[in-house]
Motif scaffolding. Structure first.
Motif, PDB file in Angstrom:
ATOM      1  N   LEU A 143       0.824  -1.212   0.000  1.00  0.00           N
ATOM      2  CA  LEU A 143       0.000   0.000   0.000  1.00  0.00           C
ATOM      3  C   LEU A 143       0.856   1.260   0.000  1.00  0.00           C
ATOM      4  O   LEU A 143       0.555   2.221  -0.714  1.00  0.00           O
ATOM      5  CB  LEU A 143      -0.949   0.011   1.199  1.00  0.00           C
ATOM      6  N   LEU A 144       1.929   1.251   0.767  1.00  0.00           N
ATOM      7  CA  LEU A 144       2.823   2.412   0.774  1.00  0.00           C
ATOM      8  C   LEU A 144       3.480   2.606  -0.586  1.00  0.00           C
ATOM      9  O   LEU A 144       3.681   3.742  -1.024  1.00  0.00           O
ATOM     10  CB  LEU A 144       3.873   2.260   1.873  1.00  0.00           C
ATOM     11  N   ASP A 145       3.784   1.502  -1.281  1.00  0.00           N
ATOM     12  CA  ASP A 145       4.336   1.606  -2.629  1.00  0.00           C
ATOM     13  C   ASP A 145       3.313   2.220  -3.582  1.00  0.00           C
ATOM     14  O   ASP A 145       3.647   3.076  -4.405  1.00  0.00           O
ATOM     15  CB  ASP A 145       4.783   0.235  -3.124  1.00  0.00           C
ATOM     16  N   VAL A 146       2.053   1.802  -3.463  1.00  0.00           N
ATOM     17  CA  VAL A 146       0.992   2.386  -4.300  1.00  0.00           C
ATOM     18  C   VAL A 146       0.848   3.877  -4.005  1.00  0.00           C
ATOM     19  O   VAL A 146       0.740   4.701  -4.923  1.00  0.00           O
ATOM     20  CB  VAL A 146      -0.349   1.644  -4.078  1.00  0.00           C
ATOM     21  N   LEU A 147       0.845   4.236  -2.722  1.00  0.00           N
ATOM     22  CA  LEU A 147       0.727   5.657  -2.360  1.00  0.00           C
ATOM     23  C   LEU A 147       1.908   6.463  -2.878  1.00  0.00           C
ATOM     24  O   LEU A 147       1.739   7.603  -3.329  1.00  0.00           O
ATOM     25  CB  LEU A 147       0.615   5.802  -0.844  1.00  0.00           C
ATOM     26  N   ARG A 148       3.108   5.874  -2.851  1.00  0.00           N
ATOM     27  CA  ARG A 148       4.291   6.558  -3.371  1.00  0.00           C
ATOM     28  C   ARG A 148       4.148   6.790  -4.882  1.00  0.00           C
ATOM     29  O   ARG A 148       4.439   7.877  -5.389  1.00  0.00           O
ATOM     30  CB  ARG A 148       5.547   5.733  -3.074  1.00  0.00           C
ATOM     31  N   ARG A 149       3.648   5.769  -5.597  1.00  0.00           N
ATOM     32  CA  ARG A 149       3.482   5.907  -7.055  1.00  0.00           C
ATOM     33  C   ARG A 149       2.400   6.930  -7.402  1.00  0.00           C
ATOM     34  O   ARG A 149       2.543   7.683  -8.362  1.00  0.00           O
ATOM     35  CB  ARG A 149       3.156   4.562  -7.683  1.00  0.00           C
ATOM     36  N   VAL A 150       1.332   6.950  -6.634  1.00  0.00           N
ATOM     37  CA  VAL A 150       0.278   7.956  -6.858  1.00  0.00           C
ATOM     38  C   VAL A 150       0.840   9.346  -6.620  1.00  0.00           C
ATOM     39  O   VAL A 150       0.582  10.282  -7.393  1.00  0.00           O
ATOM     40  CB  VAL A 150      -0.941   7.678  -5.948  1.00  0.00           C
ATOM     41  N   HIS A 151       1.618   9.497  -5.571  1.00  0.00           N
ATOM     42  CA  HIS A 151       2.234  10.794  -5.283  1.00  0.00           C
ATOM     43  C   HIS A 151       3.139  11.234  -6.427  1.00  0.00           C
ATOM     44  O   HIS A 151       3.105  12.389  -6.853  1.00  0.00           O
ATOM     45  CB  HIS A 151       3.027  10.715  -3.971  1.00  0.00           C
ATOM     46  N   GLU A 152       3.944  10.315  -6.925  1.00  0.00           N
ATOM     47  CA  GLU A 152       4.832  10.643  -8.037  1.00  0.00           C
ATOM     48  C   GLU A 152       4.043  10.938  -9.312  1.00  0.00           C
ATOM     49  O   GLU A 152       4.408  11.811 -10.086  1.00  0.00           O
ATOM     50  CB  GLU A 152       5.813   9.503  -8.286  1.00  0.00           C
ATOM     51  N   GLY A 153       2.947  10.206  -9.524  1.00  0.00           N
ATOM     52  CA  GLY A 153       2.142  10.421 -10.728  1.00  0.00           C
ATOM     53  C   GLY A 153       1.413  11.752 -10.717  1.00  0.00           C
ATOM     54  O   GLY A 153       1.273  12.402 -11.756  1.00  0.00           O
TER      55      GLY A 153
END
Length: 100
Positions: free
Chosen positions: A33-43
């Motif tokens: 989940l933290l990886d998904v949140l990191r990718r959303v933040h970067e996107g």
């Protein structure tokens, strides 16, 4: 506020809390989940700093607090039988002490 309304409000918050914190209850789901949140933040590229990488100690603490939050949510929603039995025992003891 009546007792039944208060109970429904607490149960509603507990179910919401369970839904939100359940992914944080284990290290592998928290990491995903933290990886998904990191990718959303970067996107989305918002202003501010990016999420820092999480070390194993960070994931341990995230999972620990996730387990605590899930435990509270299950108890508050009345989904833990053991807690319900304990609460029933306390009510009987209080009623006996009051003589009712």
């Amino acid at each position: 506020m009546s007792a039944s309304l208060l109970h429904r409000v607490v149960r509603g918050f507990a179910v919401y809390g369970l839904w939100v914190t359940l992914p944080f209850a284990t290290p592998w789901t928290a990491g995903a989940l933290l990886d998904v949140l990191r990718r959303v933040h970067e996107g989305l590229a918002p202003s501010g700093d990016a999420m820092p990488p999480f070390t194993p100690m960070h994931l341990f603490l995230v999972a620990l607090f996730g387990v605590m939050a899930v435990s509270w949510a299950l108890e508050a929603a009345g989904m833990l039988v053991q807690g319900a039995l304990l609460l029933g025992a306390r009510r009987r003891e209080a009623a006996a002490a009051l003589g009712t």
